[in-house]
Enzyme design. Structure first.
Site, PDB file in Angstrom:
ATOM      1  CD  GLU A 105      -5.200  -6.117  -0.971  1.00 48.09           C
ATOM      2  OE1 GLU A 105      -4.740  -4.947  -0.950  1.00 48.09           O
ATOM      3  OE2 GLU A 105      -5.808  -6.620  -0.021  1.00 48.09           O
ATOM      4  CB  CYS A 122      -5.240  -1.453  -1.530  1.00 53.43           C
ATOM      5  SG  CYS A 122      -6.550  -0.661  -0.596  1.00 53.43           S
ATOM      6  CB  CYS A 157      -8.735  -4.781  -3.157  1.00 48.34           C
ATOM      7  SG  CYS A 157      -7.561  -3.421  -2.949  1.00 48.34           S
ATOM      8  CD  GLU A 196      -1.484   4.736   4.506  1.00 43.21           C
ATOM      9  OE1 GLU A 196      -1.033   5.625   5.255  1.00 43.21           O
ATOM     10  OE2 GLU A 196      -2.131   3.754   4.920  1.00 43.21           O
ATOM     11  CG  ASN A 206      -0.399  -0.165   2.526  1.00 41.64           C
ATOM     12  OD1 ASN A 206       0.626  -0.807   2.693  1.00 41.64           O
ATOM     13  ND2 ASN A 206      -1.033   0.400   3.531  1.00 41.64           N
ATOM     14  CB  CYS A 216     -10.718  -2.706   0.941  1.00 44.59           C
ATOM     15  SG  CYS A 216     -10.144  -2.061  -0.647  1.00 44.59           S
TER      16      CYS A 216
HETATM   17  N1  THU Z   1      -5.205  -1.534   2.640  1.00 46.19           N
HETATM   18  C1  THU Z   1      -4.674  -2.359   1.703  1.00 46.19           C
HETATM   19  O1  THU Z   1      -3.563  -2.148   1.198  1.00 46.19           O
HETATM   20  N2  THU Z   1      -5.399  -3.435   1.310  1.00 46.19           N
HETATM   21  C2  THU Z   1      -6.635  -3.729   1.793  1.00 46.19           C
HETATM   22  O2  THU Z   1      -7.304  -4.606   1.257  1.00 46.19           O
HETATM   23  C3  THU Z   1      -7.140  -3.033   2.979  1.00 46.19           C
HETATM   24  C4  THU Z   1      -6.500  -1.728   3.258  1.00 46.19           C
HETATM   25  C5  THU Z   1      -4.438  -0.347   3.050  1.00 46.19           C
HETATM   26  C6  THU Z   1      -5.062   0.943   2.639  1.00 46.19           C
HETATM   27  C7  THU Z   1      -4.475   1.886   3.646  1.00 46.19           C
HETATM   28  O3  THU Z   1      -3.198   2.298   3.196  1.00 46.19           O
HETATM   29  C8  THU Z   1      -4.270   1.033   4.891  1.00 46.19           C
HETATM   30  O4  THU Z   1      -4.332  -0.321   4.441  1.00 46.19           O
HETATM   31  C9  THU Z   1      -5.317   1.254   5.959  1.00 46.19           C
HETATM   32  O5  THU Z   1      -6.597   1.174   5.426  1.00 46.19           O
END
Ligand code: THU
Length: 161
Positions: A75, A73, A115, A64, A62, A112
């Site tokens: 994925e 994310c 994704c 940000e 991920n 999520c």
């Molecule tokens: N996140 C992911 O990378 N994958 C997911 O399926 C769930 C959430 C990340 C997004 C964000 O950077 C952090 O986790 C918190 O939500």
């Protein structure tokens, strides 16, 4: 009126020690790449590593952004990398894990909603189900044979016809 039941099964393991060598390798790599996440806002580092059908390994984390919705994310980062660097090569298995720097990382979390939609599109596009391995940095592991199970009644390109 009929009632239709949607069912799927998952495999649950007590730890990665119970996995076969190939799955244990993917999960171990996913745990390792969590360190490359850029997650200064959530402190929740997600790592994903996939084996493609040609044996290549692709990873994603991920990333940000101070403008929160601009973050991506792990994925979807992985899926974009796979499609860009290995065009036309399907994914066989993807391991997804996380390192929660504020708490525990010992139970699986699953992708999520965005994704799940992106995984659904990817596997329809490549006409191959993606096998998913979910775990934290330690503890139980879940294996799902088809990422599509995570998004029942998905909206797909078929619906746009
Ligand atoms: N996140 C992911 O990378 N994958 C997911 O399926 C769930 C959430 C990340 C997004 C964000 O950077 C952090 O986790 C918190 O939500």
């Amino acid at each position: 009126m009929v009632k239709e039941e949607l069912k799927f099964t998952i495999e649950v393991y007590d730890s990665s020690d119970e996995l076969n060598e190939a799955d244990a390798f993917l999960l171990s790599e996913a745990r390792s790449v969590t360190q490359f996440a850029y997650a200064p806002y959530s402190n929740f580092q997600v790592g994903a590593v996939a084996k493609l059908v040609n044996g290549e390994i692709v990873s994603g984390t991920n990333q940000e952004n101070a403008s929160y919705p601009a973050g991506i994310c792990a994925e979807r980062s992985l899926l974009s990398t796979a499609a860009s660097n290995h065009p036309g090569v399907a994914i066989e298995t993807m391991a997804i894990t996380y390192n929660n720097l504020k708490g525990e990382s010992n139970t699986p979390v699953s992708p999520c909603g965005i994704c799940r939609q992106t995984l659904s599109e990817f596997q329809n596009r490549y006409k191959k189900p993606i096998r998913i391995i979910l775990s934290g940095m330690k503890g139980k592991v879940q294996i799902i044979d088809n990422a599509g199970f995570l998004l029942p009644l998905a909206f797909t390109s078929e619906d746009l016809k």
